[in-house]
Scaffold this active site. Structure first.
Site, PDB file in Angstrom:
ATOM      1  N   GLU A 286     -11.330  -1.458  29.632  1.00 22.73           N
ATOM      2  CA  GLU A 286     -11.269  -2.916  29.496  1.00 22.73           C
ATOM      3  C   GLU A 286     -12.504  -3.589  30.100  1.00 22.73           C
ATOM      4  OE1 GLU A 286      -6.997  -4.276  29.408  1.00 22.73           O
ATOM      5  OE2 GLU A 286      -7.786  -5.678  30.883  1.00 22.73           O
ATOM      6  N   HIS A 315      -4.182  24.119  28.301  1.00 21.89           N
ATOM      7  CA  HIS A 315      -3.527  24.788  27.170  1.00 21.89           C
ATOM      8  C   HIS A 315      -3.306  23.811  26.022  1.00 21.89           C
ATOM      9  CE1 HIS A 315      -2.828  28.496  29.449  1.00 21.89           C
ATOM     10  NE2 HIS A 315      -2.889  27.659  30.468  1.00 21.89           N
ATOM     11  N   LYS A 429      -2.904 -10.917  22.676  1.00 24.87           N
ATOM     12  CA  LYS A 429      -1.871 -11.731  23.322  1.00 24.87           C
ATOM     13  C   LYS A 429      -1.568 -12.966  22.456  1.00 24.87           C
ATOM     14  CE  LYS A 429      -2.680 -10.668  28.264  1.00 24.87           C
ATOM     15  NZ  LYS A 429      -2.928 -11.192  29.610  1.00 24.87           N
TER      16      LYS A 429
HETATM   17  O1  PA5 Z   1      -7.039  -6.280  33.740  1.00 21.44           O
HETATM   18  C1  PA5 Z   1      -6.539  -7.227  33.156  1.00 21.44           C
HETATM   19  O2  PA5 Z   1      -6.936  -8.391  33.332  1.00 21.44           O
HETATM   20  C2  PA5 Z   1      -5.370  -7.052  32.198  1.00 21.44           C
HETATM   21  O3  PA5 Z   1      -5.121  -5.731  31.915  1.00 21.44           O
HETATM   22  C3  PA5 Z   1      -4.124  -7.660  32.790  1.00 21.44           C
HETATM   23  O4  PA5 Z   1      -3.823  -7.034  34.012  1.00 21.44           O
HETATM   24  C4  PA5 Z   1      -2.936  -7.542  31.844  1.00 21.44           C
HETATM   25  O5  PA5 Z   1      -3.258  -8.043  30.588  1.00 21.44           O
HETATM   26  C5  PA5 Z   1      -1.748  -8.324  32.400  1.00 21.44           C
HETATM   27  O6  PA5 Z   1      -2.116  -9.641  32.623  1.00 21.44           O
HETATM   28  P1  PA5 Z   1      -1.295 -10.574  33.582  1.00 21.44           P
HETATM   29  O7  PA5 Z   1      -1.387 -10.039  34.969  1.00 21.44           O
HETATM   30  O8  PA5 Z   1      -1.936 -11.907  33.451  1.00 21.44           O
HETATM   31  O9  PA5 Z   1       0.112 -10.572  33.099  1.00 21.44           O
END
Ligand code: PA5
Length: 462
Positions: A286, A315, A429
């Site tokens: 990410e 394996h 989202k």
């Molecule tokens: O790293 C990030 O920003 C995302 O992976 C969020 O943690 C994830 O989308 C969840 O978001 P939130 O904490 O706003 O619910």
């Protein structure tokens, strides 16, 4: 902790490795990378978490004491960065059958993380917990995430059924200090609430209340977590590449990306660290998977993380890693001292050619298998490196979190992208809001519905 990069290099693996010249070329970027890491230090608020949370930690510990005194179960509701750190902390330090061992051995509530909206998964949890005796920690930084909000609504419904209006003590929230629906709910109903500090994004949030309440409920030593993170911070803020393992990790992995090595496999040789590989997968994917560079140009950067488990995946995947394309780098993680040891006994029957195992330990076997696999992929000319933890303690886990966060941030600087946004996640989202009928998303819903079933001839129903 020892971090050994030798097998990334041509000197170890031959022509498909990184050369001294490649390193020298990439190292020209170090002064700028270092300058950016220094000037952005405050904006990267996660870097201050080991230093500036004394009061918050005291509050977290108090809250954890209440939870462990009053409840049988503690359930984290969250997703992505709001869940993966807790999972990594849990299995990275605790008994691997924690929830099944007696309470007096555990020393606290049973521990669960719900990070999906699979109805079978959630119902399965309800089958094994008594919601009255369960504290739910609802974590969402944005305060709006559909998965977490839907889980929260289901839990509230269940609690109301059994407790009427007296469910406040069963809920703890962690969210932004002012934004989002969860914060509004917190203000209106007065649930115990912790804050995700500004500048701490989900995947960098494990050392703030997002992960620390889990740590405290699990009786993980938070001071030791911070001590490990601080030691790593000291090493990873040095300007000299040859003294800064995070800069070297970032440099070598970015050099590998330039050579078309598009996959980063993390392969711990410890069941408890598979969740660390899950956490790393999100962090690396990410943070670095970006369409645009800092200058606005289209760059499509990134490297696909893959989690593998030693020895299990020897394996399953190692055939590919050894003989397949030169498109992967493997980071092995090994542990010098496991929490326990297991000796292979003298067998009561004739074991024939397997008799050599008698009297040896499983610790030696897993270590030998790691070395053997490392040898095989190295012989095959595949890039790999090794992180060795002396043990799976809070200090080592804190250090490992911080090392990988610093390496990821530095890689963002090498790649000249923003490692701290996630527009690709946001797009999904928004589409989900539209498909679930949220007000204000009608146009997006129409756009999505218009794309359904266009290419029917490519759909097979059997
Ligand atoms: O790293 C990030 O920003 C995302 O992976 C969020 O943690 C994830 O989308 C969840 O978001 P939130 O904490 O706003 O619910």
């Amino acid at each position: 902790m020892k971090i050994d990069f030798n097998n990334m290099l041509q000197t170890s693996i031959g022509e498909h490795g990184i050369s001294e010249q490649d390193i020298q070329k990439m190292a020209q970027k170090i002064p700028q990378v270092h300058k950016n890491m220094c000037t952005k230090r405050e904006a990267m608020a996660w870097r201050s978490l080991p230093y500036n949370q004394a009061e918050i930690v005291a509050d977290i510990k108090k809250e954890a004491e209440r939870i462990n005194a009053d409840f049988e179960n503690f359930v984290v509701l969250g997703i992505g960065g709001s869940a993966l750190g807790s999972k990594a902390l849990f299995t990275g330090t605790k008994h691997l059958k924690y929830n099944e061992i007696p309470r007096e051995k555990r020393g606290g509530a049973r521990f669960y993380v719900v990070d999906n909206v699979d109805p079978d998964g959630i119902n399965a949890l309800f089958d094994v917990i008594d919601v009255k005796k369960t504290c739910f920690h609802v974590i969402t930084k944005s305060g709006n995430t559909v998965e977490t909000m839907s889980q929260f609504m289901i839990v509230l419904g269940r609690l109301k059924e059994v407790l009427g209006e007296n469910f406040k003590d069963n809920i703890v929230l962690t969210t932004d200090k002012e934004k989002g629906i969860l914060k509004k709910i917190s203000n209106q109903y007065g649930f115990k609430t912790f804050t995700v500090p500004d500048g701490v994004g989900g995947r960098f949030s494990v050392l703030c209340p997002v992960g620390l309440l889990s740590a405290a409920v699990l009786n993980i030593d938070i001071d030791a977590l911070f001590a490990g993170a601080k030691e790593m911070d000291e090493a990873c803020t040095r300007e000299d590449l040859w003294e800064n393992p995070a800069y070297m990790y970032a440099l070598l992995y970015c050099a590998a990306m330039d050579m078309g090595v598009n996959i980063s496999v993390m392969m711990p040789y410890a069941d408890g660290l598979l969740n660390m590989a899950e956490w790393y997968a999100q962090l690396w994917a990410e943070s670095l998977g970006k369409r645009y560079g800092n200058d606005g140009s289209i760059v499509n950067k990134g490297q696909t993380p893959v989690r593998a488990l030693g020895v299990t995946d020897q394996h399953s995947q190692i055939q590919l890693y050894t003989e397949g394309p030169f498109d992967k780098v493997i980071s092995f993680i090994d542990v010098e001292n496991f929490h326990t040891e297991l000796k292979i006994p003298q067998a009561p029957i004739d074991m024939m050619d397997a008799a050599y195992l008698q009297g040896q330990t499983m610790g030696k076997l897993i270590a030998s298998e790691m070395r053997a696999t490392e040898y095989a992929v190295t012989q095959a000319g595949k890039m790999n490196m090794r992180i060795t933890l002396p043990e799976m303690s809070a200090r080592e886990i804190g250090a490992l979190f911080f090392f990988l966060e610093m390496a990821t941030a530095a890689a963002g600087e090498f790649l000249e992208i923003d490692a701290f946004d996630q527009p690709g996640v946001e797009a999904g989202k928004i589409a989900t809001f539209a498909l679930m009928g949220r007000e204000g998303y009608e146009e997006k819903a129409a756009e999505l519905n218009a794309t359904q079933g266009k290419d029917g001839k490519f759909v097979y129903q059997v």
